[in-house]
Design an enzyme around this catalytic site. Structure first.
Site, PDB file in Angstrom:
ATOM      1  N   LYS A  10       0.813  -1.221   0.000  1.00  0.00           N
ATOM      2  CA  LYS A  10       0.000   0.000   0.000  1.00  0.00           C
ATOM      3  C   LYS A  10       0.853   1.282   0.000  1.00  0.00           C
ATOM      4  O   LYS A  10       2.056   1.247   0.288  1.00  0.00           O
ATOM      5  CB  LYS A  10      -0.930  -0.041   1.217  1.00  0.00           C
ATOM      6  CG  LYS A  10      -1.928  -1.201   1.179  1.00  0.00           C
ATOM      7  CD  LYS A  10      -2.911  -1.118   2.334  1.00  0.00           C
ATOM      8  CE  LYS A  10      -3.898  -2.273   2.278  1.00  0.00           C
ATOM      9  NZ  LYS A  10      -4.938  -2.159   3.327  1.00  0.00           N
ATOM     10  N   TYR A  50     -12.391  -1.861  -3.764  1.00  0.00           N
ATOM     11  CA  TYR A  50     -12.886  -2.071  -2.397  1.00  0.00           C
ATOM     12  C   TYR A  50     -14.410  -1.967  -2.294  1.00  0.00           C
ATOM     13  O   TYR A  50     -14.936  -1.739  -1.198  1.00  0.00           O
ATOM     14  CB  TYR A  50     -12.229  -1.062  -1.446  1.00  0.00           C
ATOM     15  CG  TYR A  50     -10.845  -1.487  -0.963  1.00  0.00           C
ATOM     16  CD1 TYR A  50     -10.677  -2.603  -0.147  1.00  0.00           C
ATOM     17  CD2 TYR A  50      -9.713  -0.756  -1.299  1.00  0.00           C
ATOM     18  CE1 TYR A  50      -9.423  -2.986   0.306  1.00  0.00           C
ATOM     19  CE2 TYR A  50      -8.450  -1.132  -0.850  1.00  0.00           C
ATOM     20  CZ  TYR A  50      -8.314  -2.250  -0.040  1.00  0.00           C
ATOM     21  OH  TYR A  50      -7.076  -2.626   0.418  1.00  0.00           O
ATOM     22  N   ASN A 113      -2.072   0.096   6.773  1.00  0.00           N
ATOM     23  CA  ASN A 113      -1.534  -1.156   7.316  1.00  0.00           C
ATOM     24  C   ASN A 113      -0.621  -1.905   6.322  1.00  0.00           C
ATOM     25  O   ASN A 113      -0.477  -3.113   6.385  1.00  0.00           O
ATOM     26  CB  ASN A 113      -2.661  -2.045   7.859  1.00  0.00           C
ATOM     27  CG  ASN A 113      -3.639  -2.476   6.779  1.00  0.00           C
ATOM     28  OD1 ASN A 113      -3.530  -2.048   5.645  1.00  0.00           O
ATOM     29  ND2 ASN A 113      -4.577  -3.333   7.123  1.00  0.00           N
ATOM     30  N   HIS A 116      -2.204  -5.604   1.604  1.00  0.00           N
ATOM     31  CA  HIS A 116      -3.512  -6.255   1.454  1.00  0.00           C
ATOM     32  C   HIS A 116      -3.283  -7.652   0.899  1.00  0.00           C
ATOM     33  O   HIS A 116      -2.393  -7.857   0.075  1.00  0.00           O
ATOM     34  CB  HIS A 116      -4.394  -5.466   0.478  1.00  0.00           C
ATOM     35  CG  HIS A 116      -5.600  -6.245   0.019  1.00  0.00           C
ATOM     36  ND1 HIS A 116      -6.765  -6.292   0.747  1.00  0.00           N
ATOM     37  CD2 HIS A 116      -5.798  -7.046  -1.063  1.00  0.00           C
ATOM     38  CE1 HIS A 116      -7.636  -7.088   0.117  1.00  0.00           C
ATOM     39  NE2 HIS A 116      -7.073  -7.553  -0.980  1.00  0.00           N
ATOM     40  N   GLU A 127      -9.841 -10.583  -7.560  1.00  0.00           N
ATOM     41  CA  GLU A 127      -8.842  -9.531  -7.340  1.00  0.00           C
ATOM     42  C   GLU A 127      -7.668  -9.649  -8.319  1.00  0.00           C
ATOM     43  O   GLU A 127      -7.173  -8.640  -8.809  1.00  0.00           O
ATOM     44  CB  GLU A 127      -8.340  -9.595  -5.890  1.00  0.00           C
ATOM     45  CG  GLU A 127      -9.424  -9.202  -4.900  1.00  0.00           C
ATOM     46  CD  GLU A 127      -8.938  -9.124  -3.461  1.00  0.00           C
ATOM     47  OE1 GLU A 127      -9.708  -8.631  -2.628  1.00  0.00           O
ATOM     48  OE2 GLU A 127      -7.808  -9.560  -3.160  1.00  0.00           O
TER      49      GLU A 127
HETATM   50  P1  CMP Z   1      -7.333  -4.664   3.771  1.00  0.00           P
HETATM   51  O1  CMP Z   1      -6.848  -5.997   4.143  1.00  0.00           O
HETATM   52  O2  CMP Z   1      -6.816  -4.040   2.523  1.00  0.00           O
HETATM   53  O3  CMP Z   1      -8.937  -4.711   3.676  1.00  0.00           O
HETATM   54  C1  CMP Z   1      -9.752  -3.592   3.878  1.00  0.00           C
HETATM   55  C2  CMP Z   1      -8.979  -2.424   4.422  1.00  0.00           C
HETATM   56  O4  CMP Z   1      -9.765  -1.477   5.078  1.00  0.00           O
HETATM   57  C3  CMP Z   1      -8.012  -2.903   5.499  1.00  0.00           C
HETATM   58  O5  CMP Z   1      -6.992  -3.656   4.954  1.00  0.00           O
HETATM   59  C4  CMP Z   1      -7.613  -1.578   6.115  1.00  0.00           C
HETATM   60  O6  CMP Z   1      -6.673  -0.877   5.316  1.00  0.00           O
HETATM   61  C5  CMP Z   1      -8.949  -0.882   6.064  1.00  0.00           C
HETATM   62  N1  CMP Z   1      -9.669  -0.999   7.324  1.00  0.00           N
HETATM   63  C6  CMP Z   1     -10.182  -2.095   7.866  1.00  0.00           C
HETATM   64  N2  CMP Z   1     -10.794  -1.835   9.021  1.00  0.00           N
HETATM   65  C7  CMP Z   1     -10.680  -0.526   9.192  1.00  0.00           C
HETATM   66  C8  CMP Z   1     -11.110   0.353  10.190  1.00  0.00           C
HETATM   67  N3  CMP Z   1     -11.802  -0.069  11.251  1.00  0.00           N
HETATM   68  N4  CMP Z   1     -10.802   1.650  10.038  1.00  0.00           N
HETATM   69  C9  CMP Z   1     -10.109   2.076   8.945  1.00  0.00           C
HETATM   70  N5  CMP Z   1      -9.681   1.270   7.960  1.00  0.00           N
HETATM   71  C10 CMP Z   1      -9.962  -0.015   8.087  1.00  0.00           C
END
Ligand code: CMP
Length: 139
Positions: A10, A50, A113, A116, A127
């Site tokens: 990311k 998403y 984070n 993904h 995906e």
């Molecule tokens: P990802 O695994 O890419 O799947 C969905 C994404 O949404 C997740 O990683 C985070 O980047 C984001 N995400 C999930 N939960 C939250 C949350 N509670 N608040 C903000 N972002 C979130």
């Protein structure tokens, strides 16, 4: 069972020049990179990717973040690649991720984070085909 999964490194990670370090962790876990490219998604592309989260309160913020900078998308292949990559990534919330995982090591918060990974074989197929054509699947 040999599976494929989609990985995204990311914008928070590419911004800190962590692509190499994260790919090293992926490869050291025994996952093989069979396709890879660096792209900068438009807002529309991020929202479409998403779409499953479109009713979540974090959807706008997440999709703005995902188009805020370049990402590295790749296809990973290996024995139980989907769960194997999810283990390497660690929990979505880095505060809850196990030591030694990508998110524990590099993630900034639950949204930024760093990585993904697909969560099921069905999702992985959708995906992977979202980002890669048949021609780009070299491996
Ligand atoms: P990802 O695994 O890419 O799947 C969905 C994404 O949404 C997740 O990683 C985070 O980047 C984001 N995400 C999930 N939960 C939250 C949350 N509670 N608040 C903000 N972002 C979130």
């Amino acid at each position: 069972m040999i599976q494929k999964t989609l990985s995204i490194i990311k914008p928070d990670a590419t911004e800190r020049n962590l692509q190499g370090a994260i790919l090293k962790m992926i490869q050291e876990a025994g996952l093989k990179i069979t396709a890879m490219k660096m792209i900068h998604m438009t807002r529309t592309q991020a929202r479409s990717f998403y779409a499953v989260h479109s009713d979540k309160p974090f959807f706008d913020s997440l999709t703005e973040f995902m188009c805020s900078g370049p990402v590295v998308v790749s296809v990973l292949e290996g024995e139980n690649a989907i769960s194997s990559y999810r283990q390497v990534m660690g929990a979505t919330n880095p505060d809850k991720a196990d030591p030694g995982t990508i998110r524990k090591t590099y993630a900034l918060d639950i949204e930024r984070n760093s990585v993904h990974g697909s969560d099921s074989p069905e999702t992985a197929e959708v995906e992977i085909s979202y980002f890669f054509s048949q021609l780009e699947m070299a491996g």
